[in-house]
Motif scaffolding. Structure first.
Motif, PDB file in Angstrom:
ATOM      1  N   HIS A  89       1.511   4.399  15.615  1.00  0.00           N
ATOM      2  CA  HIS A  89       0.817   4.640  14.357  1.00  0.00           C
ATOM      3  C   HIS A  89       0.953   6.137  14.112  1.00  0.00           C
ATOM      4  O   HIS A  89       0.621   6.948  14.980  1.00  0.00           O
ATOM      5  N   THR A 100     -11.231   7.710  10.517  1.00  0.00           N
ATOM      6  CA  THR A 100     -10.589   7.210  11.728  1.00  0.00           C
ATOM      7  C   THR A 100     -11.415   6.105  12.372  1.00  0.00           C
ATOM      8  O   THR A 100     -10.851   5.154  12.924  1.00  0.00           O
ATOM      9  N   GLY A 103     -10.412   3.014  11.023  1.00  0.00           N
ATOM     10  CA  GLY A 103      -9.001   2.684  11.199  1.00  0.00           C
ATOM     11  C   GLY A 103      -8.086   3.300  10.179  1.00  0.00           C
ATOM     12  O   GLY A 103      -6.879   3.043  10.193  1.00  0.00           O
ATOM     13  N   ASP A 105      -6.529   6.215   9.597  1.00  0.00           N
ATOM     14  CA  ASP A 105      -6.119   7.515  10.109  1.00  0.00           C
ATOM     15  C   ASP A 105      -5.303   8.318   9.101  1.00  0.00           C
ATOM     16  O   ASP A 105      -5.223   9.546   9.203  1.00  0.00           O
ATOM     17  N   ASN A 133      -2.493   5.937  19.720  1.00  0.00           N
ATOM     18  CA  ASN A 133      -1.647   5.737  18.548  1.00  0.00           C
ATOM     19  C   ASN A 133      -0.554   4.689  18.766  1.00  0.00           C
ATOM     20  O   ASN A 133       0.195   4.394  17.839  1.00  0.00           O
ATOM     21  N   LEU A 135       1.098   0.938  19.585  1.00  0.00           N
ATOM     22  CA  LEU A 135       0.888  -0.490  19.450  1.00  0.00           C
ATOM     23  C   LEU A 135       1.990  -1.215  20.206  1.00  0.00           C
ATOM     24  O   LEU A 135       3.164  -0.828  20.140  1.00  0.00           O
ATOM     25  N   SER A 150       6.003   1.085  11.379  1.00  0.00           N
ATOM     26  CA  SER A 150       5.302   2.368  11.293  1.00  0.00           C
ATOM     27  C   SER A 150       5.322   2.962   9.894  1.00  0.00           C
ATOM     28  O   SER A 150       4.472   3.790   9.560  1.00  0.00           O
ATOM     29  N   ASP A 301      -3.445   1.348   7.232  1.00  0.00           N
ATOM     30  CA  ASP A 301      -4.456   1.464   8.273  1.00  0.00           C
ATOM     31  C   ASP A 301      -3.945   0.817   9.567  1.00  0.00           C
ATOM     32  O   ASP A 301      -2.927   0.125   9.583  1.00  0.00           O
ATOM     33  N   ARG A 302      -4.682   1.033  10.652  1.00  0.00           N
ATOM     34  CA  ARG A 302      -4.285   0.441  11.933  1.00  0.00           C
ATOM     35  C   ARG A 302      -4.211  -1.081  11.844  1.00  0.00           C
ATOM     36  O   ARG A 302      -3.296  -1.701  12.383  1.00  0.00           O
ATOM     37  N   GLN A 305      -1.057  -2.212  10.323  1.00  0.00           N
ATOM     38  CA  GLN A 305       0.118  -2.164  11.186  1.00  0.00           C
ATOM     39  C   GLN A 305       0.104  -3.280  12.226  1.00  0.00           C
ATOM     40  O   GLN A 305       1.143  -3.862  12.536  1.00  0.00           O
ATOM     41  N   HIS A 306      -1.067  -3.588  12.769  1.00  0.00           N
ATOM     42  CA  HIS A 306      -1.179  -4.746  13.661  1.00  0.00           C
ATOM     43  C   HIS A 306      -0.694  -6.007  12.938  1.00  0.00           C
ATOM     44  O   HIS A 306       0.074  -6.807  13.494  1.00  0.00           O
TER      45      HIS A 306
END
Length: 357
Positions: A89, A100, A103, A105, A133, A135, A150, A301-302, A305-306
């Protein structure tokens, strides 16, 4: 392992990348060293090379779509194992803040930098990143594809979600390059009728393959009336066609923003992903009288990306790949993207299988 590595360095704005031996990154107690397998080449890399938008300290190692194998961990790292295939990330925060913790960032109040953009990235044999950062890449997912999570894929997922906070039946995507094609796949998967606008006939043909029901050249004189009529027919509206529920602008110029305001219906939403120095080409009168919403969308956001990795692993999103180049030919990779001839993501791949330190 040698304490040096090969890297493609940007040493001056507007200049070519230089392949040099440089020190392997030294990691801190909360960081991980990753041996790079591949890195996507993005238009942001061209902007950095040209001195636009982001101006990192020089010399700089670009590459913000890397995937690689963990080869070393800092003493305080847990939950990341040697040998795991990971992607970063990109946004590295120095400490926590309300963004943050949620999520987000990309909006961190205490941002140290962005991997591959203002911090060293994947156009090198190794890169370093904070463990938080990283995954894991799902089993069976090609690392070359996973690295796109990413930037290209997470950007598409985030923009899609920024645009569909309220029910959407029709959408127009302006600029259907790599990210635009992924957004079209997301829209089609959700059952949303989508149209595509682009300057290149090749991109419009690919848009149909990726789910666009209607395509219009950006140069067409009747593009506004044609798109509004299409949107009205898909929405079943009575009376004069008003426009689409959602417009996603991946170009970001004054002209594309002006068009977006013409394509969207009253009380519709425009999501702006493309970044240019232009001022929006829409008046406050139009915004107020038609009650339009304009929102920005930056990377993701995180959770985005997941989910991007999951969608890639499930083949719900299938990004197209173009040519692959070894690190020594990084300038050819940039030139391929700059030429406009790429038919998917250009990649820099690494075949050196050096062992761990």
């Amino acid at each position: 392992m040698s304490a040096t590595m090969r890297a493609a360095l940007l040493t001056r704005v507007g200049g070519p990348l230089e392949i040099r031996e440089v020190p392997v990154p030294e990691i801190g107690p909360d960081e991980v060293l990753v041996r790079t397998l591949s890195s996507g080449v993005c238009r942001t890399d061209l902007h950095i090379q040209d001195g636009l938008a982001y101006v990192p300290g020089l010399p700089h190692i670009m590459g913000h779509e890397p995937a690689g194998v963990v080869v070393e961990r800092g003493r305080d790292v847990s939950g990341v194992e040697i040998g795991e295939v990971v992607v970063p990330h990109l946004f590295v925060a120095e400490r926590e803040c309300r963004f943050t913790r949620a999520g987000a960032d990309a909006q961190a109040l205490h941002l140290r930098g962005i991997i591959g953009v203002t911090l060293p990235g994947g156009f090198a044999e190794y890169f370093a990143a904070p463990a938080r950062n990283l995954l894991r890449v799902p089993e069976g997912l090609d690392p070359r594809i996973a690295g796109l999570s990413s930037c290209a894929v997470v950007t598409a997922v985030h923009a899609y979600r920024r645009g569909t906070v309220t029910p959407v039946r029709t959408a127009v995507v302006i600029g259907v390059g790599g990210i635009g094609q992924i957004i079209l796949q997301l829209l089609a998967g959700a059952g949303i009728s989508a149209a595509a606008v682009d300057v290149r006939q090749e991109n419009l043909a690919l848009a149909v393959h990726n789910g666009a029901e209607y395509v219009v050249p950006a140069s067409s004189a009747d593009r506004v009336s044609a798109l509004c009529a299409w949107a009205g027919s898909r929405a079943g509206d009575e009376g004069p066609a008003d426009g689409a529920d959602l417009v996603i602008d991946l170009v970001g110029t004054s002209e594309s923003m002006a068009d977006a305001a013409r394509y969207v219906r009253r009380r519709g939403r425009i999501v702006v992903v493309g970044e240019e120095p232009d001022l929006p080409g829409v008046s406050s009168t139009v915004l107020a009288q038609r009650e339009l919403e304009i929102v920005g969308s930056r990377n993701g956001d995180r959770k985005d990306q997941h989910d991007a990795l999951r969608l890639l692993a499930e083949s719900a999103i299938t990004p197209a790949l173009d040519e692959e180049y070894p690190l020594d030919r990084a300038n050819e990779a940039l030139a391929r993207l700059r030429s406009g001839q790429a038919r998917g993501r250009v990649l820099i791949t690494h075949n050196d299988q050096r062992g761990t330190r």
